[in-house]
Design an enzyme around this catalytic site. Sequence first.
Site, mmCIF file in Angstrom:
data_model
loop_
_atom_site.group_PDB
_atom_site.id
_atom_site.type_symbol
_atom_site.label_atom_id
_atom_site.label_comp_id
_atom_site.label_asym_id
_atom_site.label_seq_id
_atom_site.Cartn_x
_atom_site.Cartn_y
_atom_site.Cartn_z
ATOM 1 C CD GLU A 158 8.023 0.080 7.505
ATOM 2 O OE1 GLU A 158 7.076 -0.652 7.170
ATOM 3 O OE2 GLU A 158 8.182 1.234 7.061
ATOM 4 C CD GLU A 194 0.670 -1.267 8.108
ATOM 5 O OE1 GLU A 194 0.378 -0.392 8.955
ATOM 6 O OE2 GLU A 194 1.084 -1.003 6.968
ATOM 7 C CE LYS A 240 3.528 -5.909 4.078
ATOM 8 N NZ LYS A 240 3.142 -4.594 4.625
ATOM 9 C CG ASP A 242 -0.382 0.002 2.528
ATOM 10 O OD1 ASP A 242 0.858 -0.147 2.627
ATOM 11 O OD2 ASP A 242 -1.131 0.146 3.526
ATOM 12 C CB SER A 243 4.577 1.664 -0.306
ATOM 13 O OG SER A 243 4.730 0.541 -1.155
ATOM 14 C CG ASP A 246 0.679 -3.990 2.225
ATOM 15 O OD1 ASP A 246 0.970 -4.876 3.051
ATOM 16 O OD2 ASP A 246 1.423 -3.013 1.976
HETATM 17 O O1 KIV Z 1 3.727 -1.032 1.461
HETATM 18 C C1 KIV Z 1 4.919 -1.371 1.508
HETATM 19 O O2 KIV Z 1 5.713 -1.143 0.571
HETATM 20 C C2 KIV Z 1 5.384 -2.065 2.703
HETATM 21 C C3 KIV Z 1 6.857 -2.281 2.857
HETATM 22 C C4 KIV Z 1 7.542 -1.006 3.181
HETATM 23 C C5 KIV Z 1 7.169 -3.324 3.858
HETATM 24 O O3 KIV Z 1 4.590 -2.426 3.524
HETATM 25 NA NA NA Z 2 2.536 -1.535 3.310
#
Ligand code: KIV
Ligand code: NA
Length: 263
Positions: free
Chosen positions: A180, A113, A111, A44-45, A83
């Site tokens: 992280e 959090e 994934k 989600d980056s 994510d």
């Molecule tokens: O969204 C992302 O790119 C991430 C990484 C920084 C681990 O969660």
């Molecule tokens: Na992320």
Amino acid sequence: MPTTIQSLKTCKEAGEKFTCLTSYDATFSHIVGSAGVEVILVGDSLGMVLQGHDSTLPVTMDHMIYHTEAVKRGNQGALIMADMPFMSYATPEQALENAALLMQAGAHMVKIEGGDWLCETIRMLSERGIPVCAHLGLTPQSVNKLGGYKVQGRESSQADEIIAHAIAQERAGADIILLECVPSSLATRLTKNISAPVIGIGAGSGTDGQVLVIHDLLGITPGRRPKFVKNFMEESGSIDGAIKAYVDAVKSGDFPADEHSFN
Ligand code: KIV
Ligand code: NA
């Protein structure tokens, strides 16, 4: 041979490092996988590097589905981790419904959090055939609670807590832990304390795998470069070469070095 949860566990047992990189489209998915990266993270980056937001909070399920579908089309045998975006797993029921959509879009695992409050969700997804990666330490979706993008787990009580969360999550069925921005000593200790593979970013060289945002590795992210990032384009001169240099550096233990880590 395609990467699986089982092959990553075998890597961990053999003491071999593996790599993960973000991709958000078919072209990069193809390039990244062809360069030997085992895990592709549809992160989600993308809210920051593709959409230009200052956090990951505006990212929606529709965005994640769109990009996961594109990454799947270019995939060359990497394990695709997607994510779950902000508030898409606030309850176990919501998590189940939304994780199913990401799996149907082409993800091999999701994934999420957070700490041990996720255990019920992890158990529910895992029992229904959805592998889960639990993301601990600096959790960007909680940036407003954390008060910024800061290193986590510097105090020993906080470090113990993070390790306890990971142990509980593995027991609940988590197949991977992602850490992280934590001190290297904490990441090393956590990695030794669980049998699930641990992927680190800003967590030192003691984890089983490493992950970076691809824009950071290519040195094209505007603004200040975080300490844990290395621009692999500088020494390679091509996108493909930069990704291969990253893979080689992780496997040989050259990346991350002390200068990319927190103590
Ligand atoms: O969204 C992302 O790119 C991430 C990484 C920084 C681990 O969660
Ligand atoms: Na992320």
